[in-house]
Design an enzyme around this catalytic site. Structure first.
Site: not given
Length: 639
Positions: A293-294, A554, A455-456, A551, A414, A411, A460
């Site tokens: 669903g992601g 980050e 767009g996910s 943050r 990050k 993956s 951003v």
């Protein structure tokens, strides 16, 4: 002040008043046409006498009122005057000419044909001219009332012409030019608006003081549209894109001029990942997608439908996301003759996973279930590690036990030299999968590592668009922060290709060009949305950019691999395979045992340093990665 009030009053009169003024104007035009036809034509002396003139005038007035009601001339909207309206005016003029002929015959007028024809021509010309003058006056009044922005439309086809007609009523925009690639349209005028050649787009925009370009091209001309967007962006010209007819239907006719989609802000060419290997690798197979669903999971399912698998098992712990995806895919799945099975569950539940794999005889697992938001996981380490690390371990072990042929882990960039819990969990997940591969010859494991997905959810792009829509400011954590970007479509296709190219324990990365500065992306989105970046000194502009500070967890710069020396080629020139350090079976077992104890005892103090120290695979061996180079430098080594 009084002048402005007067203009507002004239441009916003009630409909009944406007109809009354039009009717009065039409009767005045008929009387003037009658006078001119009687004065200019010879032999009309008898009808210039008072009695005859009054009878003739009365007949014209009665005929005019009757015909006006019949053809509804007083209901014609001035700014929307079109060919059908002109035809009705012509019919009215023909009818009033017949009225003139009938009245003249009754009054004994000789040679009535010529005067009737002249009167009809004068009436038609006067009726059209009076409306044209009214439109011009109203446009001038609106121009005094509102300072309208000069815009141009790229595309002089039906959509562009209709858009120009609609913008004729706009209080803040006026169309001053069309641009079109068709040489037969160039140097022509449409509704008084010149059609300019597209070859000199930018010079003509500046020469005509055009502040905004609206693209009205069909969806089939996407490459041309993208080229225009890039050209305008480089020339600092505001650009908008007219929604397609389907978009407007979806929005029930209320669609606004949209900004560009993720493909158009990549800053690089779109990578073509449409290869025959994908369809061959998944055709006729039973595939389980975790995290279906992601953002990535749902796009994987959409693309899998085109590969003609036998069945897609949608494995998701969020009930609403699963319901929404299942509802969306049902109709497509029927057309493609693919069975879709929605399954609620979590990847940390080994029994549920085993039941689903055995019941549906799953052959391929695409593992996209993970907690991915960096700042959120910094304060929720235990649940982040439980889901991302232990969930991957449980899922991979179950896949081996149930005889799954292929396992692909989604993956992240990050995971390279991680500084956050999220990145560390992804790196440990990679190490776990690589370790299991050494003892599972019948299951091919692979991993796909990519950057930010435009767009996910949580990316951003939707964040910036929402901030721009609300008037700003757009928030950027650091002026120098950079990220690799790809579209959801590219990310999902890369995952599918990884399954096709897998040899066992592979880490695949996509050459995504050079990383983009988030600050530049923010400016570009503000610009393409039709706004201006606010100058912090002068205050000029529409949308401000606010620096909020990095943050927790980050990084300023993300990496896709430890070193370019570890990269190998694959059958696709834009996909590279990274051969990186792996932990031994003993090291992985020790790491997982300590993680399990920390999770079960809810010991955050022990869990964080343990995960961060061991995440990149160097902490347990004392070895450290060599100095890294940019992705673009590495890509050059492989053409």
């Amino acid at each position: 002040m009084y002048k402005k009030v007067l203009i507002v009053g004239l441009t916003s009169l009630p409909r009944k008043v406007i109809r009354g003024l039009l009717l009065t104007s039409d009767l005045a035009v008929l009387m003037l046409s009658l006078i001119l036809s009687l004065q200019l034509l010879p032999g009309m002396e008898a009808f210039r006498e008072t009695a005859n003139a009054l009878w003739l005038s009365g007949a014209i007035v009665i005929g005019g009122l009757t015909l006006n009601a019949a053809f509804r001339l007083d209901r014609i909207k001035l700014v929307m005057l079109n060919a059908r309206d002109l035809l009705n005016i012509a019919r009215f003029s023909f009818g009033i000419a017949l009225t003139f002929w009938g009245a003249g015959t009754v009054l004994g007028m000789e040679r009535i044909g010529a005067p009737g024809l002249v009167f009809g021509i004068f009436a038609f010309a006067g009726l059209v001219a009076s409306r044209a003058i009214a439109v011009s006056i109203l446009g001038g009044l609106r121009g005094h009332l509102h300072k309208r922005k000069s815009v141009a439309i790229f595309g002089a086809g039906a959509a562009g012409v209709q858009l120009a007609s609609a913008l004729g009523q706009s209080p803040d925009r006026r169309v001053v030019a069309f641009f079109d690639d068709n040489p037969t349209l160039q140097s022509m005028e449409i509704g008084g608006i010149p059609v300019l050649p597209s070859g000199n787009l930018v010079p003509e925009i500046f020469r005509n003081s055009i502040s905004e370009l609206i693209i009205a091209l069909p969806d089939s001309a996407k490459k041309r549209r993208d080229a225009i967007v890039d050209l305008c962006a480089s020339a600092n010209v505001e650009v908008r894109i007219l929604p397609s007819f389907i978009d407007m239907l979806i929005e029930r006719g209320n669609a606004r001029l949209r900004t560009v989609d993720p493909d158009e802000v990549l800053g690089r060419g779109k990578v073509d990942l449409d290869t025959p290997e994908v369809a061959r690798s998944y055709a006729g197979r039973v595939i389980m997608v975790t995290g279906a669903g992601g953002s990535i999971g749902s796009e994987l399912c959409r693309q899998l439908l085109h590969c003609q698998p036998a069945k897609i098992v949608l494995f998701e712990q969020n009930e609403y996301n699963l319901y929404r995806l299942d509802f969306e895919l049902r109709a497509r799945a029927k057309v493609c003759k693919v069975e879709v099975v929605p399954c609620l569950g979590t990847v940390t539940d080994a029994i549920r996973l085993s039941q689903m794999m055995r019941q549906h005889q799953v052959e391929i697992v695409l593992h996209a279930a993970a907690y991915k938001h960096v700042p959120l996981l910094e304060n929720n380490e235990i649940e982040g590690v439980r889901n991302n690390v232990m969930g991957t371990k449980i899922l991979a072990d179950t896949a081996v036990q149930e005889g799954v042929a292929r396992f692909i882990l989604v993956s992240s960039d990050k995971a390279v030299r991680p500084t956050s819990i999220m990145g560390a969990t992804k790196r440990i997940s990679e190490l776990i999968v690589q370790d299991i591969q050494t003892r599972a010859p019948n299951t091919k494991f692979s991993m796909v590592r990519f950057g930010n997905v435009l767009g996910s959810s949580g990316s951003v792009l939707p964040l910036f668009q929402a901030q721009i829509e609300s008037g700003g400011p757009v928030t950027v954590t650091h002026p120098e922060i950079r990220r690799y970007f790809m579209t959801v479509s590219e990310a999902s296709r890369l995952v599918l290709l990884a399954g096709a190219y897998a040899e066992g324990g592979d880490v695949f990365v996509l050459d995504m060009g050079k990383p983009q500065k988030i600050m530049d992306l923010a400016r570009k989105l503000i610009h393409l949305s039709g706004r201006r970046v606010k100058d912090p000194v002068t205050g000029e502009g529409d949308i401000g950019i606010e620096i909020t500070g990095l943050r927790p967890g980050e990084k300023l710069f993300e990496e896709l691999f430890v070193s370019p020396e570890t990269l190998c080629q694959t059958p696709h020139p834009k996909i590279l395979r990274a051969e990186e350090h792996r932990l031994s079976e003993i090291e992985v077992a020790k790491l997982l045992r300590e993680i399990h104890v920390a999770i079960e005892t809810s010991n955050r103090e022990n869990l964080r340093p343990l995960v961060m120290a061991c995440a990149d695979g160097w902490g347990l061996t004392g070895r450290f990665p060599p100095e890294n180079k940019s992705a673009s430098d590495a890509a050059m080594q492989f053409g």
